[in-house]
Design an enzyme around this catalytic site. Structure first.
Site, PDB file in Angstrom:
ATOM      1  N   HIS A  16       0.821  -1.215   0.000  1.00 14.89           N
ATOM      2  CA  HIS A  16       0.000   0.000   0.000  1.00 14.89           C
ATOM      3  C   HIS A  16       0.854   1.263   0.000  1.00 14.89           C
ATOM      4  O   HIS A  16       2.068   1.227   0.209  1.00 14.89           O
ATOM      5  CB  HIS A  16      -0.955   0.006   1.200  1.00 14.89           C
ATOM      6  CG  HIS A  16      -0.286   0.030   2.541  1.00 14.89           C
ATOM      7  ND1 HIS A  16       0.217   1.187   3.104  1.00 14.89           N
ATOM      8  CD2 HIS A  16      -0.039  -0.959   3.449  1.00 14.89           C
ATOM      9  CE1 HIS A  16       0.737   0.909   4.291  1.00 14.89           C
ATOM     10  NE2 HIS A  16       0.600  -0.394   4.521  1.00 14.89           N
ATOM     11  N   CYS A  34       3.202  -4.866   6.772  1.00 12.76           N
ATOM     12  CA  CYS A  34       2.806  -4.595   5.398  1.00 12.76           C
ATOM     13  C   CYS A  34       3.981  -4.008   4.609  1.00 12.76           C
ATOM     14  O   CYS A  34       4.975  -3.559   5.173  1.00 12.76           O
ATOM     15  CB  CYS A  34       1.625  -3.631   5.359  1.00 12.76           C
ATOM     16  SG  CYS A  34       0.061  -4.378   5.871  1.00 12.76           S
TER      17      CYS A  34
END
Length: 320
Positions: free
Chosen positions: A210, A226
């Site tokens: 992301h 992440c």
């Protein structure tokens, strides 16, 4: 009748235009890689090294080393390793900055997305049409900090979300509660959303590639597992990466490479504390690779190899 084919001046213009196109096609065939966007490279016909290191000059007194890193497609750790004696916040106008824009491709299948957490870098091998030259795109990333390690292994993309909402996980809620500052149930799209404007979900529950609302953290181990990309970078690949794309997350701190002449090189992303383990790993790689001849193995400069691993500055160094 108004036609370029019967009007001599227009016919000359067409000939000039055709000549320009022909010269452009010739220059692309010879200098095709130079016309690719920053961080995009044609795959080498021989060897596994792409890009070239170069020097940039600080042009504005207010530029930080992080500004230079972003402008040239590298992350925090990369720019710091390449310029250990340069001030992070005030490098100074006119200061030369080394840009480590040369990479040994990871030693795995060149398909889909490959993420080397040791390198803090993502490689994307887009599918190409018939007749197109295969290429690779590479971007700096942020990954999980201690205690929130980014998981290794082969997975795939499952969904793409534009302007995603963020639902704080339980670990975030616990930390916030201990500070007396409980988070909201959901953070809507906007400047306060840590996912940025684009997110690509992985087939590992809770893990994503992301964007971020804190781009200075790109090139650091600062996330909760992440993979973070600079907002500009994930925007560039967001529409390219289809659902179901393979994502191979690896930990390859030492990479062995070959140039077009098949001479061996090494690139290390080790800390001084990891030097001994790094030397053992590299010796194992050298002894097991079929690409090195016995003569090349006997010609390896082990002192240079040790110095390279000790520095761990990610510079590609010759082994012979």
């Amino acid at each position: 009748m108004n036609s370029c084919f019967v009007n001599p001046p227009c016919r000359q213009s067409l000939l000039r235009y055709a000549l320009i196109i022909a010269l452009w096609l010739i220059s692309y065939s010879v200098f095709g890689e130079a016309s690719l966007p920053q961080g995009h490279y044609l795959l080498p016909e021989t060897g596994n090294i792409v890009g070239e290191p170069y020097t940039a000059t600080v042009e504005d007194e207010e530029d930080t080393l992080l500004d230079i890193a972003h402008a040239h497609g590298v992350g925090y750790e990369e720019i710091r390793r390449a310029n250990p004696d340069t001030s992070l916040w005030v490098p100074g106008k006119g200061t030369p900055v080394q840009i480590p824009a040369q990479h040994i491709l990871p030693d795995v299948e060149r398909t889909g997305v490959v993420i080397n957490i040791a390198e803090l870098r993502l490689y994307y091998y887009p599918e190409v049409k018939d007749g197109e030259a295969p290429r690779v795109e590479t971007y700096p990333i942020g990954i999980g900090r201690d205690g929130f390690d980014t998981p290794l292994g082969i997975t795939k993309t499952t969904m793409r979300l534009e302007d995603p909402a963020w639902y704080p996980p339980e670990s975030v809620r616990q930390e916030a509660a201990e500070r007396g500052d409980p988070p909201p149930d959901v953070v809507p799209p906007g400047p306060d959303n840590p996912l940025g404007q684009h997110a690509i979900l992985l087939d590992i529950p809770g893990y994503l590639i992301h964007g971020t609302n804190q781009p200075d953290g790109i090139g650091m181990r600062a996330s909760r597992g992440c993979i973070r990309m600079h907002p500009d970078d994930i925007k560039a690949v967001f529409d390219q990466i289809p659902t179901g794309t393979q994502v191979n997350i690896i930990d390859e701190p030492i990479k062995l490479g070959w140039d077009a002449d098949q001479l061996p090189y090494v690139q290390a992303f080790t800390s001084p504390d990891d030097k001994d383990a790094g030397i053992k790993s590299l010796l194992d790689i050298i002894s097991n690779t079929e690409k090195l001849t016995d003569k090349e193995r006997s010609s390896i400069n082990y002192e240079l190899m040790q110095n390279t691993l000790k520095r761990g500055n990610a510079r590609i160094e010759p082994l012979i």
